[in-house]
Design a protein around this motif. Sequence first.
Motif, mmCIF file in Angstrom:
data_model
loop_
_atom_site.group_PDB
_atom_site.id
_atom_site.type_symbol
_atom_site.label_atom_id
_atom_site.label_comp_id
_atom_site.label_asym_id
_atom_site.label_seq_id
_atom_site.Cartn_x
_atom_site.Cartn_y
_atom_site.Cartn_z
ATOM 1 N N ILE A 125 0.846 -1.198 0.000
ATOM 2 C CA ILE A 125 0.000 0.000 0.000
ATOM 3 C C ILE A 125 0.878 1.243 0.000
ATOM 4 O O ILE A 125 1.768 1.395 0.850
ATOM 5 N N VAL A 126 0.644 2.127 -0.958
ATOM 6 C CA VAL A 126 1.277 3.443 -0.973
ATOM 7 C C VAL A 126 0.242 4.472 -0.542
ATOM 8 O O VAL A 126 -0.964 4.285 -0.757
ATOM 9 N N TYR A 127 0.697 5.558 0.065
ATOM 10 C CA TYR A 127 -0.255 6.542 0.560
ATOM 11 C C TYR A 127 0.393 7.917 0.620
ATOM 12 O O TYR A 127 1.617 8.061 0.668
ATOM 13 N N GLY A 128 -0.458 8.912 0.599
ATOM 14 C CA GLY A 128 -0.036 10.296 0.753
ATOM 15 C C GLY A 128 -1.112 11.055 1.489
ATOM 16 O O GLY A 128 -2.306 10.739 1.367
ATOM 17 N N ALA A 129 -0.713 12.053 2.272
ATOM 18 C CA ALA A 129 -1.688 12.789 3.069
ATOM 19 C C ALA A 129 -1.205 14.199 3.342
ATOM 20 O O ALA A 129 0.003 14.464 3.402
ATOM 21 N N PHE A 130 -2.167 15.095 3.498
ATOM 22 C CA PHE A 130 -1.899 16.432 3.997
ATOM 23 C C PHE A 130 -2.006 16.396 5.521
ATOM 24 O O PHE A 130 -2.880 15.736 6.078
ATOM 25 N N LEU A 131 -1.132 17.132 6.207
ATOM 26 C CA LEU A 131 -1.139 17.216 7.657
ATOM 27 C C LEU A 131 -1.517 18.636 8.067
ATOM 28 O O LEU A 131 -1.059 19.601 7.461
ATOM 29 N N PHE A 132 -2.346 18.737 9.088
ATOM 30 C CA PHE A 132 -2.758 20.068 9.536
ATOM 31 C C PHE A 132 -3.144 20.013 11.006
ATOM 32 O O PHE A 132 -3.508 18.960 11.540
ATOM 33 N N SER A 133 -3.054 21.153 11.667
ATOM 34 C CA SER A 133 -3.409 21.273 13.084
ATOM 35 C C SER A 133 -4.873 21.647 13.196
ATOM 36 O O SER A 133 -5.240 22.813 13.014
#
Length: 342
Positions: A125-133
């Motif tokens: 599984i490959v994945y990508g995500a945006f991170l935010f507070s």
Amino acid sequence: MKPYIPLASAVVLSAFSVYSVAEPIKPIPQESGFSGSLVAGLSATSYSSNMISGLGNDISESNIDSLDEGPDSESDVGFAFSGELNYTFAKTRTQLFLGNALEDMVRYDLSFQAGVRQELADQSIVYGAFLFSAIPTEVYADPYQTGTDRDETDRDSSGARIGWQGIMGSGLGVELSHRSVELDDEEAGLDLFNQGLITADQMDDLSREGDHNSLSLTYKVMLDKGQFFVPELNYHDYDLDGEAMAKQQYGTALSYFYNTPKYSVVTRVFYSHFEHDEENPIYGITEEGDSFGGSLVLSYHNIFGWQDFSGIASLAYAESDSDINFYDADVVSGTVGLLYRF
């Protein structure tokens, strides 16, 4: 009792509900639709820090008398919430997700991630995500101010994460993250500057804004059906504007998972060493130290005969031990609650 989200509790709750602490990404469901988990519980937390004010609650004294002493501990009880929401496209083996991305208990940093996972032909599984507070951490604008109440300011972070789990059908996983950290009011050292104890350039060396990059390598080792452990190596580069606050951190961790139809156990221990880049202008030395801790999460499935519900209990401890006492920090947390999977 205050309705806040104590970080240490959320970490260990999330560790069980979505295995986000150490286990490689869970398999993508075979059917399209929504899935995920929700956790709610009651948590008691003790925390100490001279730098962090809180996360919707006060966890340290706003008025300090000395820059040579470690922080006092503050305790509180409140509600803890955590979870993740997914939507799966079964035909393309694609999954969208939104939820907690909890990493460092000592830093008291609660982040969320929104992204996509894709299963490949070899079932990796490959994945990508945006991170935010979603909920900014509150820190002291000038943590070195003494004799009067220190003003609080919000600390926000945003960035991105990419990863590949089950590489080439193995248990190997790799993950890269980047975050930009900003403070609404960065005034570290202003009180000392106004007293003529440090220069403007030395005040700049205390800035906590900048970039945080991290790399982690994991390997899932199966012991038996429903039983495995995951060793981890990780590296963090805090490329901050203040050269005295910038640091490199190297660490390792070991997690153990034991799952049965009736109950589950998740444990994790970790250790890391950090070294700052330049001499601290307040203390005249280059800071270094160690972070370590562990957590235990116990779960009883189908509690009260409720399908898809589990009762959970957790304990967590983490400590950051610096050779400059002022920067020491620790957290102890215990939580009981319910986990719902859907």
